[in-house]
Write a protein that holds these residues in place. Structure first.
Motif, short mmCIF file in Angstrom:
data_model
loop_
_atom_site.label_atom_id
_atom_site.label_comp_id
_atom_site.label_asym_id
_atom_site.label_seq_id
_atom_site.Cartn_x
_atom_site.Cartn_y
_atom_site.Cartn_z
N GLY A 1 -20.21 -14.46 27.67
CA GLY A 1 -19.89 -13.47 26.62
C GLY A 1 -19.00 -12.40 27.23
O GLY A 1 -18.00 -12.72 27.88
N PRO A 2 -19.36 -11.13 27.06
CA PRO A 2 -18.50 -10.07 27.58
C PRO A 2 -18.76 -9.74 29.05
O PRO A 2 -18.15 -8.82 29.60
N ALA B 1 -22.26 -4.08 25.11
CA ALA B 1 -21.27 -5.09 24.72
C ALA B 1 -21.98 -6.41 24.38
O ALA B 1 -21.64 -7.09 23.42
N LEU B 2 -22.99 -6.72 25.18
CA LEU B 2 -23.75 -7.95 24.96
C LEU B 2 -24.50 -7.89 23.63
O LEU B 2 -24.51 -8.85 22.85
N ILE B 3 -25.09 -6.74 23.37
CA ILE B 3 -25.84 -6.55 22.12
C ILE B 3 -24.89 -6.67 20.92
O ILE B 3 -25.20 -7.34 19.94
N ALA B 4 -23.70 -6.09 21.05
CA ALA B 4 -22.71 -6.17 19.97
C ALA B 4 -22.25 -7.62 19.78
O ALA B 4 -22.10 -8.11 18.66
N ASN B 5 -22.06 -8.32 20.90
CA ASN B 5 -21.63 -9.73 20.88
C ASN B 5 -22.62 -10.61 20.13
O ASN B 5 -22.25 -11.59 19.51
N ALA B 6 -23.88 -10.23 20.20
CA ALA B 6 -24.93 -11.03 19.57
C ALA B 6 -25.19 -10.57 18.14
O ALA B 6 -26.18 -10.97 17.52
N GLY B 7 -24.31 -9.70 17.63
CA GLY B 7 -24.44 -9.24 16.25
C GLY B 7 -25.59 -8.28 16.04
O GLY B 7 -26.10 -8.12 14.94
#
Ligand code: URA
Length: 254
Positions: free
Chosen positions: A220-221, A242-248
């Protein structure tokens, strides 16, 4: 448990939540509510006794989301070959557990790398995030460097990019570029958004290239960066976000 924590994400009064987040004292938080400056999931909070569920509800003060720092742990490991990527193995093989630092957190691996694959492996005790990151719907991208036998042609790269027929169905379009071209071995950089068993090895075998080494450089990021084989580090706050955002889960209050 220190009073500033709420690891179970159970319901709590909104003034306590705001105090834990460092926004104001509990009394000060009540004043903010009375002044009409606090919203819960978009609606103005009028009741001082309103309850919230941290991790699910979105609380805003003057339009800015309030986050309580999570006490969850997020780590990456640069997995060496010869270790299975789980934390215990019923068959008694070497696991990544022996490479992890001592911690009270009950970490688990997010996805897997083959025993002989090296590179970035994420470990966390954040079950909700892990579940999302592993779910095909979120298409988290993973980048690999694959050392292969032979000299891949442009046609091989095109096949990988457009999707390859495997015995469990066609692969989704991927990115594929030559990182290094040699006479006997070459390195291909691949980005895939799925996580099927031995997927990269099977894709490359299907186009006629045996994989000699496989290394994951990005999840991911999160870039592996300069982390050495066998070493771990915790993610920075920016990487975690960033990871949390990547996972919606961008709206999640931590
Ligand atoms: N694809 C593979 O073939 N192996 C891995 O470990 C990861 C992706």
């Amino acid at each position: 448990m220190p009073p500033s924590q709420n690891p179970t994400n159970s319901e709590e009064r909104i003034n306590k939540f705001l105090a834990r987040a460092g926004v104001a004292s509990r009394r000060g938080a009540e004043e903010l509510i009375s002044a009409g400056r606090v919203r819960l999931n978009g609606s103005l909070v009028t009741e001082l006794g309103t309850k919230v569920i941290p991790g699910r509800d979105i609380v805003e003060v003057d339009g800015a989301a309030v986050r309580v720092r999570s006490d969850r742990m997020y780590m990456i490991l640069n997995k060496p070959a010869g270790h299975v990527s789980t934390l215990n193995d019923p068959q008694g093989r070497r696991t990544v557990a022996e490479l992890m630092p001592e911690t009270d957190h009950r970490l688990f691996n997010v996805g897997r790398l083959d025993m002989d694959t090296t590179g970035i492996l994420l470990l966390t005790d954040d079950g909700e995030l892990a579940h999302r990151l592993m779910h095909p719907r979120y298409h988290v991208s993973k980048e690999y460097l694959a050392t292969v036998a032979g000299r891949p042609t442009e046609d091989v790269l095109k096949q990988i990019r457009s999707g390859i027929e495997l015995d469990d169905g066609p692969t989704r379009p991927a990115e594929a570029d030559i990182e290094r071209l040699g006479d006997t071995t070459s390195v291909i950089r691949l980005v895939i958004r799925e996580g099927r068993k031995r997927q990269v090895r099977r894709m490359l075998a299907a186009v006629g290239h045996r994989v000699l080494a496989l290394h994951r450089v990005r999840f991911g990021p999160i870039d592996l960066g300069e982390l050495k084989l066998g070493e771990t580090r915790e993610l920075t706050d920016a990487e975690t976000e960033a990871l949390i955002a990547n996972a919606g889960l961008g709206g999640r209050v931590e």
